[in-house]
Design a protein around this motif. Structure first.
Motif, PDB file in Angstrom:
ATOM      1  N   LEU A 229       0.789  -1.229   0.000  1.00 55.42           N
ATOM      2  CA  LEU A 229       0.000   0.000   0.000  1.00 55.42           C
ATOM      3  C   LEU A 229       0.826   1.286   0.000  1.00 55.42           C
ATOM      4  O   LEU A 229       0.450   2.253  -0.674  1.00 55.42           O
ATOM      5  N   PRO A 230       1.944   1.386   0.773  1.00 55.55           N
ATOM      6  CA  PRO A 230       2.674   2.665   0.761  1.00 55.55           C
ATOM      7  C   PRO A 230       3.102   3.129  -0.625  1.00 55.55           C
ATOM      8  O   PRO A 230       3.085   4.324  -0.911  1.00 55.55           O
ATOM      9  N   GLY A 231       3.490   2.187  -1.491  1.00 57.49           N
ATOM     10  CA  GLY A 231       3.911   2.570  -2.824  1.00 57.49           C
ATOM     11  C   GLY A 231       2.756   2.989  -3.727  1.00 57.49           C
ATOM     12  O   GLY A 231       2.971   3.621  -4.759  1.00 57.49           O
ATOM     13  N   LEU A 232       1.515   2.639  -3.332  1.00 54.23           N
ATOM     14  CA  LEU A 232       0.362   2.940  -4.172  1.00 54.23           C
ATOM     15  C   LEU A 232      -0.526   4.036  -3.605  1.00 54.23           C
ATOM     16  O   LEU A 232      -1.427   4.513  -4.300  1.00 54.23           O
ATOM     17  N   LEU A 233      -0.276   4.438  -2.369  1.00 57.30           N
ATOM     18  CA  LEU A 233      -1.102   5.490  -1.783  1.00 57.30           C
ATOM     19  C   LEU A 233      -1.043   6.799  -2.568  1.00 57.30           C
ATOM     20  O   LEU A 233      -2.063   7.495  -2.674  1.00 57.30           O
ATOM     21  N   PRO A 234       0.125   7.205  -3.117  1.00 59.03           N
ATOM     22  CA  PRO A 234       0.097   8.416  -3.956  1.00 59.03           C
ATOM     23  C   PRO A 234      -0.877   8.319  -5.123  1.00 59.03           C
ATOM     24  O   PRO A 234      -1.487   9.315  -5.510  1.00 59.03           O
ATOM     25  N   GLN A 235      -1.041   7.111  -5.683  1.00 63.52           N
ATOM     26  CA  GLN A 235      -2.002   6.955  -6.769  1.00 63.52           C
ATOM     27  C   GLN A 235      -3.423   7.184  -6.280  1.00 63.52           C
ATOM     28  O   GLN A 235      -4.265   7.717  -7.008  1.00 63.52           O
ATOM     29  N   LEU A 236      -3.702   6.782  -5.024  1.00 65.66           N
ATOM     30  CA  LEU A 236      -5.020   7.019  -4.468  1.00 65.66           C
ATOM     31  C   LEU A 236      -5.288   8.514  -4.331  1.00 65.66           C
ATOM     32  O   LEU A 236      -6.395   8.987  -4.597  1.00 65.66           O
ATOM     33  N   GLY A 237      -4.266   9.263  -3.930  1.00 67.81           N
ATOM     34  CA  GLY A 237      -4.418  10.708  -3.859  1.00 67.81           C
ATOM     35  C   GLY A 237      -4.697  11.309  -5.222  1.00 67.81           C
ATOM     36  O   GLY A 237      -5.517  12.223  -5.362  1.00 67.81           O
ATOM     37  N   LEU A 238      -4.021  10.784  -6.254  1.00 64.13           N
ATOM     38  CA  LEU A 238      -4.266  11.280  -7.608  1.00 64.13           C
ATOM     39  C   LEU A 238      -5.682  10.954  -8.066  1.00 64.13           C
ATOM     40  O   LEU A 238      -6.329  11.757  -8.750  1.00 64.13           O
ATOM     41  N   VAL A 239      -6.176   9.781  -7.679  1.00 68.14           N
ATOM     42  CA  VAL A 239      -7.533   9.389  -8.057  1.00 68.14           C
ATOM     43  C   VAL A 239      -8.557  10.297  -7.389  1.00 68.14           C
ATOM     44  O   VAL A 239      -9.567  10.670  -7.993  1.00 68.14           O
ATOM     45  N   VAL A 240      -8.307  10.669  -6.125  1.00 74.19           N
ATOM     46  CA  VAL A 240      -9.239  11.533  -5.397  1.00 74.19           C
ATOM     47  C   VAL A 240      -9.431  12.844  -6.135  1.00 74.19           C
ATOM     48  O   VAL A 240     -10.564  13.307  -6.358  1.00 74.19           O
TER      49      VAL A 240
END
Length: 576
Positions: A229-240
């Motif tokens: 998850l830590p490596g993919l959390l920035p992508q979640l921010g971009l999706v938001v």
């Protein structure tokens, strides 16, 4: 504090550019205001000077910027050039609507991502994992145009079945269809990225030791999920942020009074004060989302960043490459054959007698509303859409690797706060609509996910103990970058870039759908969807052809990346 200072500096620089939009546009703001408010008055120099003096546009760039920033400090977002009313109430109300829709869409995205990776988690917990499982399903769902999915849901669920309302906002039932249209592609992208990272986590020594020690498979799967998850959390921010500012077409189709629709209407009407306020709110949202995901990633990593306790990524088990390669080759050949067949036909030949004709021997994919051959326009549009998307992805890959390695977090989050559609609106307002403007707008923001991914992987790799050991043995920066950092960072980011080709093509198609890309009558997939959407029920082939092309492009991307991953894993396994 340094993190916040960097974000604040970048935010202020972009806010300054936003404040200067009235000076950057090609049209005279006074002329725009005159046409909107006083259509019966002639545009005499005296009249235009009076409008400039009344709106504060008679000074230089610094005067215009200072006036706008001074209003922001007082809580004044300006006055609409079109309506003459204060901007703040309408834009604040639109922001509330967009945040509500974003929350519902994000819930759909998270649920879908969880469903897509459920099989990988189960197989990984049982030590039966061989490769990512979400694959083509996630790629096809991620490649679905949001505006097309929204139109299909409205036509089938709302009109045909009558289960949910097709238009409006204000009741829980009216949230469902827009949330599904936006959440399904976003959830497919998140699920695909997470599914791509899980096999490496399950292949690490701690997972094998935990399984051998009798730790329940469910707990092993939970730790593997936390590991990735830590490596993919920035992508979640971009999706938001993308779900908030990139919902222009969906909000327009469903008559949702959100921020995206408000920004589109303001850009088309050249109502720059409203557009400035929308962009400002999106920038603030991007900074807030970036800060939240950064704090969440640090909490998940715990002391690993400080103590070097994070294990190095391990190559996942070798997948079966032959089916992947065969599938990629077959789909690529089919895609090329359809494109070649279309290129041999005239895309602009109009036959009014064959308007909306069904598929036949003469027209295998039917004709559109003007009697033009759909196959011809699909083939010629592929040359425009796909080649432009590949070129944009190549440029964004280089930008993402460089800026991600430089840890340009503030610039990354700020660029992501402007979704491609909104960036296209701004570019169109300054330089006018056109193919080069659309490509420049997508390039200006599409590097942000790759840079965020690069930065996260770079931080993760630097926390690995083998890097500390290499430094202790006297390894220099070039050796560390060439032998450790680059091999760990480049392959997943390259796969991510290939996966972004359908997303970039979709962004270009979305700009074409809104009339901001290639002008008519040139064939382009987004314009094909826009032109034939009113006839989707009567002539579905005219819409399904470009939609299927986008979906096939997504499936081809995921098969290609899976095959490349399998080859890389085999090469690492064969290395001494």
């Amino acid at each position: 504090m340094r993190y916040l200072a960097g974000r604040l500096g970048t935010l202020l620089a972009v806010v300054a550019v936003v404040g200067l939009l009235p000076r950057l546009t090609r049209t005279d703001p006074a002329l725009t205001i005159l046409h909107a408010r006083y259509a019966d008055r002639p545009p005499t120099p005296e009249t235009l000077d009076a409008i400039r003096a009344g709106t504060g546009l008679d000074g230089g760039p610094l005067s215009v910027l200072g006036g706008w920033l001074g209003g922001l400090l007082r809580g004044d977002l300006g006055t609409s050039w079109v309506s003459g009313q204060p901007v703040a109430p309408d834009v604040t109300s639109a922001l509330g609507v967009s945040l509500t829709l974003m929350g519902a869409s994000l819930a759909v995205a998270v649920l879908l991502a969880g469903a897509l990776v459920a099989g990988t988690l189960r197989r990984g917990a049982r030590r039966r994992i061989t490769a990512a499982r979400a694959g083509a399903v996630a790629a096809v769902l991620a490649a679905l145009p949001e505006f097309l999915l929204a139109a299909v849901l409205a036509a089938v669920v709302a009109v045909r079945l009558g289960w949910l309302p097709a238009l409006g906002w204000g009741t829980p039932e009216q949230i469902v269809l827009p949330a599904l249209a936006m959440g399904v592609p976003a959830g497919a992208l998140l699920g695909r990225l997470l599914d791509d990272a899980l096999p490496a986590a399950f292949a690490e020594p701690w997972a094998r030791a935990a399984t051998a020690g009798g730790l329940p498979g469910r707990r092993v799967a939970g730790h593997a999920l936390r590991r990735t998850l830590p490596g993919l959390l920035p992508q979640l921010g971009l999706v938001v942020v993308g779900l908030t500012g990139g919902a222009v077409a969906v909000e327009t189709l469903y008559a949702v009074p959100g921020l995206g629709g408000t920004a589109l209407a303001a850009a088309l009407a050249q109502d720059l004060p409203v557009l400035q306020a929308c962009v400002l709110f999106l920038l603030l949202l991007g900074v807030a989302a970036g800060l939240a995901t950064r704090l969440a990633a640090r909490a998940l990593l715990g002391p690993a960043l400080r103590d070097g306790a994070l294990p190095a990524p391990v190559a996942p088990p070798l997948p079966a490459r032959r089916p992947l390669v065969a599938g990629a080759v077959v789909l690529a050949l089919l895609f090329a054959a359809v494109t070649a067949a279309g290129l041999l036909r005239d895309p602009d030949r109009v036959d009014a007698a064959l308007r909306l004709a069904g598929p036949s021997a003469a027209h295998p994919f039917g004709t559109d509303s003007l009697g033009r051959d759909v196959l011809a326009r699909l083939g010629h549009g592929a040359a425009r859409t796909v080649l432009t998307a590949v070129a944009v992805c190549a440029v964004t890959l280089l930008l993402g690797l460089v800026l991600g390695a430089l840890r340009a977090g503030p610039l990354t989050e700020t660029a992501n706060a402007l979704p491609a559609i909104l960036a296209g609106l701004i570019v169109a307002g300054i330089a006018g609509p056109g193919p080069w403007g659309a490509a420049a707008a997508v390039t200006a923001v599409a590097w942000a996910p790759l840079a965020a991914h690069t930065s996260a992987l770079y931080a993760q790799e630097r926390a690995a103990p083998h890097l500390a050991a290499a430094r202790a043995l006297g390894a220099g920066r070039w050796h560390l970058a060439r032998r450790h950092l680059l091999p760990a960072v480049l392959p997943p980011v390259l796969r991510h870039a290939v996966l972004r080709v359908p997303a970039v093509a979709l962004a270009l198609a979305s700009l074409g759908f809104l009339g901001l890309g290639t002008p008519a009558p040139a064939p382009e997939w987004g314009r094909m969807l826009s032109e034939n959407m009113p006839y989707a029920e009567r002539a579905p082939w005219s819409v399904l052809a470009p939609a299927a092309a986008l979906a096939a492009l997504g499936a081809l991307a995921v098969l290609t990346t899976a095959a490349l991953r399998g080859r890389a894993a085999r090469d690492r396994k064969a290395a001494p």
